[in-house]
Motif scaffolding. Structure first.
Motif, mmCIF file in Angstrom:
data_model
loop_
_atom_site.group_PDB
_atom_site.id
_atom_site.type_symbol
_atom_site.label_atom_id
_atom_site.label_comp_id
_atom_site.label_asym_id
_atom_site.label_seq_id
_atom_site.Cartn_x
_atom_site.Cartn_y
_atom_site.Cartn_z
ATOM 1 N N ASN A 101 -4.971 -24.858 42.733
ATOM 2 C CA ASN A 101 -3.869 -25.015 43.695
ATOM 3 C C ASN A 101 -4.150 -24.206 44.954
ATOM 4 O O ASN A 101 -3.932 -24.679 46.071
ATOM 5 N N ARG A 136 0.127 -29.020 39.482
ATOM 6 C CA ARG A 136 -1.197 -29.197 40.088
ATOM 7 C C ARG A 136 -1.330 -30.598 40.686
ATOM 8 O O ARG A 136 -1.805 -30.765 41.798
ATOM 9 N N LYS A 137 -0.888 -31.593 39.945
ATOM 10 C CA LYS A 137 -0.974 -32.988 40.410
ATOM 11 C C LYS A 137 -0.160 -33.158 41.697
ATOM 12 O O LYS A 137 -0.626 -33.775 42.662
ATOM 13 N N GLU A 164 0.337 -28.574 34.758
ATOM 14 C CA GLU A 164 -0.430 -29.805 35.072
ATOM 15 C C GLU A 164 0.330 -30.649 36.097
ATOM 16 O O GLU A 164 -0.256 -31.174 37.038
ATOM 17 N N MET A 165 1.641 -30.790 35.875
ATOM 18 C CA MET A 165 2.455 -31.595 36.812
ATOM 19 C C MET A 165 2.456 -30.944 38.189
ATOM 20 O O MET A 165 2.392 -31.620 39.216
ATOM 21 N N ILE A 193 -1.772 -31.473 44.815
ATOM 22 C CA ILE A 193 -2.874 -32.272 45.363
ATOM 23 C C ILE A 193 -2.313 -33.432 46.193
ATOM 24 O O ILE A 193 -2.776 -33.697 47.299
ATOM 25 N N GLU A 194 -1.280 -34.078 45.667
ATOM 26 C CA GLU A 194 -0.649 -35.186 46.412
ATOM 27 C C GLU A 194 -0.109 -34.701 47.754
ATOM 28 O O GLU A 194 -0.335 -35.317 48.794
#
Ligand code: S3P
Length: 185
Positions: free
Chosen positions: A94, A68-69, A65-66, A72-73
């Motif tokens: 991703n 993926r976040k 999850e981290m 995106i950033e």
């Protein structure tokens, strides 16, 4: 801005654990005048935990999850070389963000050499049963080969593939820069 013009603002390095993404990344960034970000190191800095600790204490899913976040950033930042983790591109979300926002470079290394580089490392939780502990050699060899088989077709979707193997770092960087130049021109 056309699609390629947009994509050349970010260069993503992909490949198996031990393929040299984190070593090549900063040198490549320096060479082409881009900033550098390493996905694993950023997650470690942001959490104050090692990847091993995250897998052990929070679980692999939380790490993903981290990851993926962060992907995106990063896909919204410019002039960036990003060293992905070996599993980052496996996630379809991703892959979509990466392939639409940047040029993907695959550092391809044969499994026998990966085994040689990884067999004493205790910092790769997907290669162990208990994070921080080593597998028996034969078990590790089989695990690397199995993961390599399933991941290779995903890495191979990269725009550029560089066979790294025993090449010196400088030679690999030169090859990446040469192949990238047709995209960056
Ligand atoms: C992983 C690779 C690691 C790290 C995590 C999971 C994987 O990155 O993201 O341990 O699933 O292949 P490196 O490829 O930089 O070792």
């Amino acid at each position: 801005m056309d699609a390629l013009n947009l994509r050349k603002a970010r260069i993503y390095l992909t490949g198996f654990m031990g393929s040299g993404k984190s070593t090549i990344g900063p040198i490549l960034a320096n060479t082409i005048g881009y900033d550098f970000v390493d996905v694993d190191r950023t997650i470690e800095q942001e959490t104050g935990m090692s990847v091993n600790e995250i897998f052990q204490e929070l679980g692999g899913e939380r790490f993903r999850e981290m990851e993926r976040k962060l992907v995106i950033e990063l896909s919204n930042k410019s002039n960036l070389v990003v060293s992905l983790g070996g599993g980052t591109m496996v996630d379809p979300e991703n892959y979509r963000a990466i392939s639409s926002s940047g040029i993907i470079v695959y550092l391809k290394t044969n499994p026998a050499l990966l085994f040689k580089r990884l067999h004493r490392k205790t910092d790769r939780p997907v290669l162990t049963k208990i994070p921080g502990h080593l597998l028996e050699e034969e078990e590790l060899r089989a695990r690397i080969e199995e993961l390599y088989r399933t991941r290779e077709p995903i890495y191979a979707k990269a725009d550029i593939t560089i066979q790294t193997d025993e090449k010196r770092v400088g030679i690999t960087v030169d090859e990446v820069v040469k192949k990238l130049s047709q995209y960056l021109a």
